[in-house]
Structures are given as structure tokens and as C-alpha cells.
Design an enzyme around this catalytic site. Structure first.
Site, short mmCIF file in Angstrom:
data_model
loop_
_atom_site.label_atom_id
_atom_site.label_comp_id
_atom_site.label_asym_id
_atom_site.label_seq_id
_atom_site.Cartn_x
_atom_site.Cartn_y
_atom_site.Cartn_z
N CYS A 38 -8.79 0.90 64.82
CA CYS A 38 -8.30 -0.28 65.24
C CYS A 38 -8.57 -1.40 64.23
O CYS A 38 -9.62 -1.37 63.86
CB CYS A 38 -8.90 -0.66 66.64
N SER A 39 -7.42 -1.92 63.87
CA SER A 39 -7.56 -2.77 62.72
C SER A 39 -8.36 -4.08 63.06
O SER A 39 -8.42 -4.45 64.18
CB SER A 39 -6.04 -3.23 62.13
#
Length: 184
Positions: A38-39
């Protein structure tokens, strides 16, 4: 485009595995499993700024992962918009689907649909094209013509290519001679 409202309505922690939820406030990519992350929030915020989704837009979210960017996009394009998310890993898509199901009580969200991309299939989701905006959440070796072809004229694609974030706007076809270099 009210990014602050979108981030408030879609807190990152809701889209993370339980062991990663305590780290949701850190500005770093967090593992989702299956070699997917998840950036970090600043990257996601900048990508959304570059993308510029507007109410009513049709948006493609390539590499929708946990569903966090899909939810943010759904909030930004509102009830008149549509967001299509695609993912290549079935387990990651299943988690994203569960996370997004938890948002069904929120009003003002766009219609959202998620799809598993088959091996060897064209990038994106051509069946839902054309899109006003395309967000790509994985680094590509080259700009993908399959994705650009799914944009409307004037549409925008944002995503990393060889580590550099690109913003591409489609303007239609023109005729030119080929670009060439001079031999030494």
C-alpha cells in the site's frame, strides 16, 4: 478536488492487514502480502493531484491492491462517477473487495467495480473503456500503449515508468515523419 475530505473519509488503516494497521500513519509503503504494498500517503496524494479526478469521471485504477486508492477515487468522482479497479493477484483483490464492502454505508461514493486481470490479457480493463482518468500503481518498464488507448481524448494517465512519475494526456492522432537520430 477535495483531497483532505477524501483522505478523511477513507482512512488508510481500514485498507491494511491487521498487523500493518498500527503503521497506517507512517509515510511509507506498507506490505499487503504477495509482494504487494500500500503506497505511502504522500505518493498517493501527489498521484491524485496529478490525475485531477473530477465529479462524474470514469476512472480506471490499475493495481487496485487493498482498495484504498479505489475508495479515494470513488469519493473524488462522487455518485455520478464510476471507478473500475483491476488487480492481478486473486488474494489481494479479495482483500480489496472486503475493504470496499465496508464503505457501502458512505454516501456520495461513485459506483465501484473490481476485476481480476487474466494472465496475458491487455493491461487495464478495455471492456469498461474509455476512461477519463487512469491511475497506475506499479512501476512499468515503458509507457503502456494499451492503457493510453483506453483514455478518452483529453483523458489523463498517471503512473510510474522506470521510477519516474509520468502524467500523460491524450490529444488524438496526428501525422508526422518518424523521429530519428543522426548517425555519428
Amino acid at each position: 478536488m477535495d483531497l483532505a475530505a477524501a483522505f478523511a473519509a477513507c482512512p488508510r488503516a481500514r485498507f491494511l492487514p491487521p498487523d500493518q494497521q498500527p503503521y497506517a500513519g507512517l509515510d511509507r509503503a506498507l506490505p499487503l502480502g504477495y509482494d504487494v504494498t500500500c503506497s505511502q500517503p504522500t505518493t498517493v496524494r501527489r498521484m491524485l493531484e496529478l490525475l485531477g479526478p473530477r465529479p462524474g469521471d470514469r476512472v480506471l485504477d490499475v493495481g487496485c491492491g487493498s482498495g484504498w486508492t479505489t475508495a479515494l477515487l470513488a469519493h473524488l468522482v462522487g455518485p455520478a462517477g464510476r471507478v473500475v479497479g483491476v488487480e492481478i493477484i486473486p488474494e489481494v483483490l479479495a482483500a480489496g473487495t472486503r475493504h470496499l464492502a465496508g464503505l457501502t454505508g458512505l454516501t456520495g461514493l461513485a459506483r465501484v467495480e473490481l476485476h481480476l486481470t487474466a494472465p496475458g490479457a491487455p493491461l487495464g480493463w478495455p471492456a469498461g473503456a474509455p476512461y477519463d482518468r487512469i491511475l497506475v500503481a506499479a512501476d512499468a518498464p515503458v509507457l503502456a500503449p494499451d492503457l493510453v488507448a483506453q483514455l478518452v481524448l483529453g483523458g489523463v494517465l498517471v503512473g510510474p515508468v522506470r521510477g519516474e512519475m509520468l502524467r500523460v494526456e491524450r490529444h488524438g492522432r496526428y501525422v508526422f515523419v518518424p523521429l530519428r537520430t543522426l548517425d555519428p
